[in-house]
Scaffold this motif. Structure first.
Motif, PDB file in Angstrom:
ATOM      1  N   GLN A  55      46.280  47.363  58.016  1.00  0.00           N
ATOM      2  CA  GLN A  55      45.933  46.014  57.588  1.00  0.00           C
ATOM      3  C   GLN A  55      46.784  45.578  56.397  1.00  0.00           C
ATOM      4  O   GLN A  55      47.211  44.437  56.313  1.00  0.00           O
ATOM      5  CB  GLN A  55      44.443  45.947  57.235  1.00  0.00           C
ATOM      6  N   HIS A  56      47.029  46.521  55.483  1.00  0.00           N
ATOM      7  CA  HIS A  56      47.817  46.201  54.289  1.00  0.00           C
ATOM      8  C   HIS A  56      49.241  45.814  54.647  1.00  0.00           C
ATOM      9  O   HIS A  56      49.841  44.943  54.040  1.00  0.00           O
ATOM     10  CB  HIS A  56      47.834  47.404  53.347  1.00  0.00           C
ATOM     11  N   ASN A  57      49.792  46.485  55.673  1.00  0.00           N
ATOM     12  CA  ASN A  57      51.192  46.271  56.028  1.00  0.00           C
ATOM     13  C   ASN A  57      51.391  45.236  57.127  1.00  0.00           C
ATOM     14  O   ASN A  57      52.475  45.139  57.679  1.00  0.00           O
ATOM     15  CB  ASN A  57      51.831  47.607  56.459  1.00  0.00           C
ATOM     16  N   LYS A  58      50.346  44.481  57.467  1.00  0.00           N
ATOM     17  CA  LYS A  58      50.476  43.485  58.515  1.00  0.00           C
ATOM     18  C   LYS A  58      51.141  42.210  57.991  1.00  0.00           C
ATOM     19  O   LYS A  58      50.613  41.111  58.106  1.00  0.00           O
ATOM     20  CB  LYS A  58      49.101  43.168  59.125  1.00  0.00           C
ATOM     21  N   HIS A  59      52.275  42.376  57.351  1.00  0.00           N
ATOM     22  CA  HIS A  59      53.093  41.246  56.916  1.00  0.00           C
ATOM     23  C   HIS A  59      54.435  41.380  57.618  1.00  0.00           C
ATOM     24  O   HIS A  59      55.014  42.466  57.672  1.00  0.00           O
ATOM     25  CB  HIS A  59      53.272  41.256  55.403  1.00  0.00           C
ATOM     26  N   PHE A  60      54.908  40.284  58.169  1.00  0.00           N
ATOM     27  CA  PHE A  60      56.125  40.323  58.977  1.00  0.00           C
ATOM     28  C   PHE A  60      57.178  39.384  58.406  1.00  0.00           C
ATOM     29  O   PHE A  60      56.849  38.357  57.803  1.00  0.00           O
ATOM     30  CB  PHE A  60      55.822  39.938  60.426  1.00  0.00           C
ATOM     31  N   LEU A  61      58.436  39.753  58.613  1.00  0.00           N
ATOM     32  CA  LEU A  61      59.563  38.926  58.209  1.00  0.00           C
ATOM     33  C   LEU A  61      60.214  38.370  59.465  1.00  0.00           C
ATOM     34  O   LEU A  61      60.692  39.137  60.316  1.00  0.00           O
ATOM     35  CB  LEU A  61      60.579  39.753  57.415  1.00  0.00           C
ATOM     36  N   CYS A  63      58.204  44.319  60.569  1.00  0.00           N
ATOM     37  CA  CYS A  63      56.980  44.637  59.829  1.00  0.00           C
ATOM     38  C   CYS A  63      57.300  45.307  58.495  1.00  0.00           C
ATOM     39  O   CYS A  63      58.029  46.310  58.439  1.00  0.00           O
ATOM     40  CB  CYS A  63      56.091  45.559  60.665  1.00  0.00           C
ATOM     41  N   GLU A  64      56.773  44.746  57.412  1.00  0.00           N
ATOM     42  CA  GLU A  64      56.923  45.376  56.104  1.00  0.00           C
ATOM     43  C   GLU A  64      56.113  46.661  56.070  1.00  0.00           C
ATOM     44  O   GLU A  64      55.022  46.750  56.627  1.00  0.00           O
ATOM     45  CB  GLU A  64      56.459  44.427  55.000  1.00  0.00           C
ATOM     46  N   TYR A  93      62.311  33.473  52.739  1.00  0.00           N
ATOM     47  CA  TYR A  93      61.336  34.044  51.806  1.00  0.00           C
ATOM     48  C   TYR A  93      61.819  34.041  50.359  1.00  0.00           C
ATOM     49  O   TYR A  93      61.111  34.528  49.477  1.00  0.00           O
ATOM     50  CB  TYR A  93      60.981  35.465  52.251  1.00  0.00           C
ATOM     51  N   ARG A 117      62.707  42.758  49.895  1.00  0.00           N
ATOM     52  CA  ARG A 117      61.767  42.837  51.011  1.00  0.00           C
ATOM     53  C   ARG A 117      62.392  43.424  52.269  1.00  0.00           C
ATOM     54  O   ARG A 117      61.676  43.873  53.156  1.00  0.00           O
ATOM     55  CB  ARG A 117      61.184  41.453  51.313  1.00  0.00           C
ATOM     56  N   ASN A 143      56.546  48.744  50.348  1.00  0.00           N
ATOM     57  CA  ASN A 143      56.234  47.717  51.352  1.00  0.00           C
ATOM     58  C   ASN A 143      57.481  46.948  51.784  1.00  0.00           C
ATOM     59  O   ASN A 143      57.493  45.713  51.862  1.00  0.00           O
ATOM     60  CB  ASN A 143      55.170  46.751  50.827  1.00  0.00           C
TER      61      ASN A 143
END
Length: 324
Positions: free
Chosen positions: A83-89, A105-106, A135, A217, A258
């Motif tokens: 859940q913490h790493n559910k950030h995408f570029l 995925c970060e 970003y 990032r 991350n």
């Protein structure tokens, strides 16, 4: 990485003789050991009267490195990490971003494999420009084969600046280009040193002035196979150990800070004549995500398929067009 002396109780061949020998060459920790030229170290050890014991000690340090892994995590910890790493570029290729449910995925190490001229470097350059622009962050591009092209980067950035969002938040070609740092790395030992310096910078919350102190990032290594292939195939375990440890460090950087880490790999012919990523079965377990790229040589249309993903089924594919 621990000091070599701390391994004495676990490995009997890592004795005072080996410690003295390593110290005479400026090696006091496992990290020092990693960034040293191991072939040269073994050659120097062979000149000593106690060469057999020294080589056994060197082999045991490599055994220790091979056994390194991330700590076991229970189900709750794994869920929290996911859940913490559910950030995408977003990469800027709509089809690929849809395929990957949001892009790179970060917190993950993504491998992009493909044959020569399939578009791996173009994809990386495009993604670097798009991430830096979208970003307002930093991108570090580790170039192992003289593939980085500032001309292609600027072409992509200028196209983004010409979009309807031109001028938003004061973005400019100079500002975006200055946030994309390229560093040439032509051997595995230089890679260890570069990653070591990067971790020191990240851990101290400082970074080089060239990227204007903006948050890093995305880390790109193009290509990882150019560094690793020359050290594989020898009689000793050094090449295999170095390969696994550069993968371990890249994953650690991704998780600890991350970062989205993207590495490229070439392909070899597998069973049935199908292409598969190079570097063998041991490397197969290193990336969180593995993608296979192919290209229609009669056009600029590329196809990308998922070989491995932490939350998606393998075999899904998407197409995109390279335009510069």
């Amino acid at each position: 990485m621990p000091p070599l002396k701390s391994l004495q109780h676990q490995f009997p061949s890592i004795d005072s003789n080996l410690l003295h020998f390593c110290a005479s060459h400026g090696i006091f920790s496992v990290e020092d050991f990693l960034v040293h030229d191991l072939y040269m170290l073994v050659a120097l050890a062979e000149r000593q009267t106690s060469s057999k014991g020294l080589k056994e000690g060197i082999a045991q340090v490599l055994t220790f490195l091979n056994n390194q892994h991330f700590p076991w995590m229970n189900g709750v910890e794994l869920l929290e990490s996911t859940q913490h790493n559910k950030h995408f570029l977003l990469t800027g290729f709509d089809g690929i971003d849809t395929l990957l449910c949001g892009g790179l995925c970060e917190g993950n190490l993504t491998e992009l494999a493909g044959p020569s001229s399939s578009g791996k470097t173009q994809f990386c350059l495009h993604a670097a420009a798009h991430v830096a622009y979208t970003y307002m962050c930093s991108v570090l591009y580790l170039d192992t084969s003289n593939s980085f092209s500032s001309k292609r980067i600027s072409y992509r950035v200028n196209r983004l600046l010409a979009s309807p969002n031109k001028g938003e938040k004061g973005r400019s070609l100079e500002g975006i280009m200055s946030s994309i740092l390229s560093h040439s790395v032509f051997d595995i030992f230089s890679m260890f040193e570069t990653l070591h310096q990067l971790e020191l910078s990240l851990s101290s919350q400082l970074f080089q002035a060239e990227i204007q102190n903006s948050k890093l990032r995305l880390l790109i290594v193009d290509s990882i196979s150019s560094l690793i292939t020359p050290i594989l195939g020898g009689k000793g375990p050094q090449g295999h150990s170095l390969m696994l440890n550069v993968g371990f460090i890249l994953k650690k950087l991704a998780i600890d800070y991350n970062l989205a880490v993207l590495v490229t790999n070439h392909t070899v012919v597998g069973e049935g004549g199908n292409s598969k990523p190079a570097l063998g079965e041991s490397w197969k377990s290193v990336p969180h995500t593995r993608l296979l790229l192919s290209r229609d040589q009669m056009s600029n249309i590329c196809n990308m398929s998922i070989l491995k993903h932490t939350s998606m089924a393998c075999g899904q594919t998407a197409s995109f067009r390279l335009d510069g």
